[in-house]
Design an enzyme around this catalytic site. Structure first.
Site, PDB file in Angstrom:
ATOM      1  CB  CYS A 101      13.864   9.414   7.477  1.00  0.00           C
ATOM      2  SG  CYS A 101      14.684   8.428   6.223  1.00  0.00           S
ATOM      3  CD  GLU A 137      14.403   1.270   7.929  1.00  0.00           C
ATOM      4  OE1 GLU A 137      14.832   2.358   8.362  1.00  0.00           O
ATOM      5  OE2 GLU A 137      15.083   0.239   7.926  1.00  0.00           O
ATOM      6  CD  GLU A 159      10.924  13.164  10.936  1.00  0.00           C
ATOM      7  OE1 GLU A 159       9.788  12.763  11.252  1.00  0.00           O
ATOM      8  OE2 GLU A 159      11.688  12.508  10.205  1.00  0.00           O
ATOM      9  CE  LYS A 197      -1.329   2.723   3.009  1.00  0.00           C
ATOM     10  NZ  LYS A 197      -1.106   3.906   2.149  1.00  0.00           N
TER      11      LYS A 197
END
Ligand code: NAD
Length: 473
Positions: free
Chosen positions: A276, A242, A377, A166
């Site tokens: 990331c 991850e 973040e 997906k």
């Protein structure tokens, strides 16, 4: 959607937009849990034969997929720039990186070695072998919409698993283009399946609760990764995660501040900060702060924002309005708490830019631990600089985060480099290097940045069970 070897539609669809100008660029099937179930059944049926193919057959198909992806490099990159926004050159690089996983894991399929282990009994032998784990469910993000797919699909198929993917709702067209390539490479029906949707929760739930799925592999935010891990826990389903990052970028005063600032500018603003492994706190030793800031500001001031299809554009759009709001909120919060703004700090809205989600590349100094940007973040084009005095101090500050994905260190002192490498609680460390990634190198995080590794020799292990035979002879 691509289920059991067929391209299928559902009654409803959702639109896909170009984040650089808001134009609609496609319409995609809006699947639900029942489509995911069909795809899982198809993958389960196909597993019976795919898992018994030889490594050489799997190699051949993955290698063909690699060749086809490289043939399609330009068209796939153009689609990526239109759908995700990164500059065309960066998109070309991503397609190459994505294809590298197909090639690497095609080869690794042939190296699924077992072992024999000496027994304490003279009439016993131990034999260990690796076997494909079963049906894999995969969920991928929008920021690297092609390579994050091959980094999962290639090792899963190489191991002999079948897969249901997906993709992110912002970038389903790239996923469809990847699956067309995989289809042309000749994988049998059901071996790989694609389910697209606008609201991912129901399909995520199906992936976690359906007992036919033996492994869930996810790349995305830590919050969603934690939710999916919890949902997969009752069946003790194997998971790879991850997740997010908050990379420190540390520059010691024995390093060349100009060289380090050039590196910081390149890696911080890559993909407009939507990576990331993007530096989220730039620590600079006090005596070289000035030349470092000067070079960084100069580099940033030369960056041109715009549609990634245009020549010379370095800064593409952010993914959506929420991303703009999050970045702007962090910048305002930092300035309210005493940070100095050197450049940027606002949404870009002049002319054509107004139609997209553009934020100006931003440099902040005098950042401290009370600011949101020090912990959250950012996922945007903001470089926050923090001054430090000693190695012990900067190591403690760098490790003071729940995240543990990437870190960067600039120093010419080999002892210091090794001590930092050992002391930093991060899975990937660039030492005088801003690109510590490759299909051949293990990628993954510690702490709340994830579980497991992708790429490298380790990447295929995530899709294998270790099986032992104790044999009396
Ligand atoms: P996200 O978590 O919002 O979405 C990622 C994927 O999860 C998408 O496919 C989305 O549709 C799906 N998703 C969202 N909610 C879900 C739910 N309830 N159930 C099932 N699926 C769900 O993250 P994002 O904004 O798309 O991506 C950015 C994040 O990904 C950042 O935190 C970034 O650091 C991280 N990331 C990590 C890596 C890595 O390798 N560690 C690589 C790229 C991105």
């Amino acid at each position: 959607m691509y289920i059991d070897g067929n391209w299928v539609e559902t009654g409803s669809t959702f639109d896909v937009f170009n984040p650089a100008n808001g134009e609609k660029i496609g319409e995609v099937a809006d699947g639900d849990a029942s489509d995911a179930r069909l795809a899982i059944e198809a993958a389960s049926k196909a597993f019976a034969t795919w898992s018994t193919t030889t490594a050489y057959e799997r190699y051949e198909k993955l290698h063909r997929a690699y060749e086809l992806m490289m043939e399609e490099q330009s068209s796939l990159a153009e689609l990526m720039t239109r759908e995700q926004g990164k500059p065309l050159k960066a998109a070309m690089n991503e397609v190459k990186y994505a294809a590298d996983f197909l090639l690497w894991f095609a080869e690794e399929a042939k190296r699924l070695y077992g072992e024999t282990i000496p027994s304490a009994r003279s009439d016993q032998r131990f034999l260990v072998m690796k076997q494909a784990i079963g049906v894999v469910a995969a969920i991928t993000p929008w920021n690297y919409p092609v390579s994050m797919i091959t980094r999962k699909v290639a090792p899963a198929l190489a191991a002999g698993c079948t897969i249901v993917l997906k993709p992110a709702e912002a970038t389903p067209l790239c996923a469809m283009a990847v699956f067309r390539i995989l289809e042309r490479a000749g994988f049998p029906a059901g071996v790989l399946n694609l389910v697209t949707c606008d609201s991912p929760a129901a399909i995520g739930e199906e992936f976690c609760s359906n007992s036919v799925v033996k492994k869930l592999t996810f790349t995305g935010s830590t919050a969603v990764g934690q939710k999916l891990s919890q949902a997969a826990a009752p069946q003790l389903k194997r998971v790879s995660m991850e997740l997010g990052g908050h990379a420190p970028f540390i520059v010691f005063d024995d390093a060349d501040p100009v060289h380090a600032a050039k590196g910081a500018a390149l890696v911080k603003f890559l993909n407009t900060g939507q990576a990331c492994i993007s530096p989220n706190r730039i620590f600079v030793q006090r005596s070289i702060l000035e030349p470092f800031l000067e070079t960084l500001q100069f580099r940033i001031s030369k960056m041109k924002a715009g549609d990634g299809m245009q020549e010379g554009v370095a800064i593409g759009p952010l993914v959506n309005q929420q991303a703009i709001d999050k970045v702007d909120n962090q910048v305002r919060d930092a300035m309210d708490k005493g940070a100095s703004l050197h450049c940027g700090g606002e949404r870009l809205s002049k002319g054509e830019l107004d139609k997209g989600f553009f934020y100006s590349p931003t440099l902040l100094s005098e950042v401290n631990s009370r600011m949101l940007i020090y912990r959250e973040e950012t996922f945007g084009p903001v470089a926050p600089v923090i001054v430090f005095d000693t190695q012990e101090e900067v190591l403690a500050m760098a490790n003071d985060t729940h995240y543990g994905l990437a870190a960067y260190v600039y120093t010419r002192d080999i002892s210091r480099a090794l001590r930092m490498f050992e002391g930093l609680q991060f899975g990937i460390i660039g030492i005088n290097d801003i690109n510590p990634t490759s299909a051949a190198a293990p990628f993954g995080g510690m702490k709340e940045s994830g579980l497991g590794r992708e790429g490298a020799r380790e990447g295929i292990d995530e899709y294998l069970e270790t099986k032992l035979a104790g044999i009396s002879i």
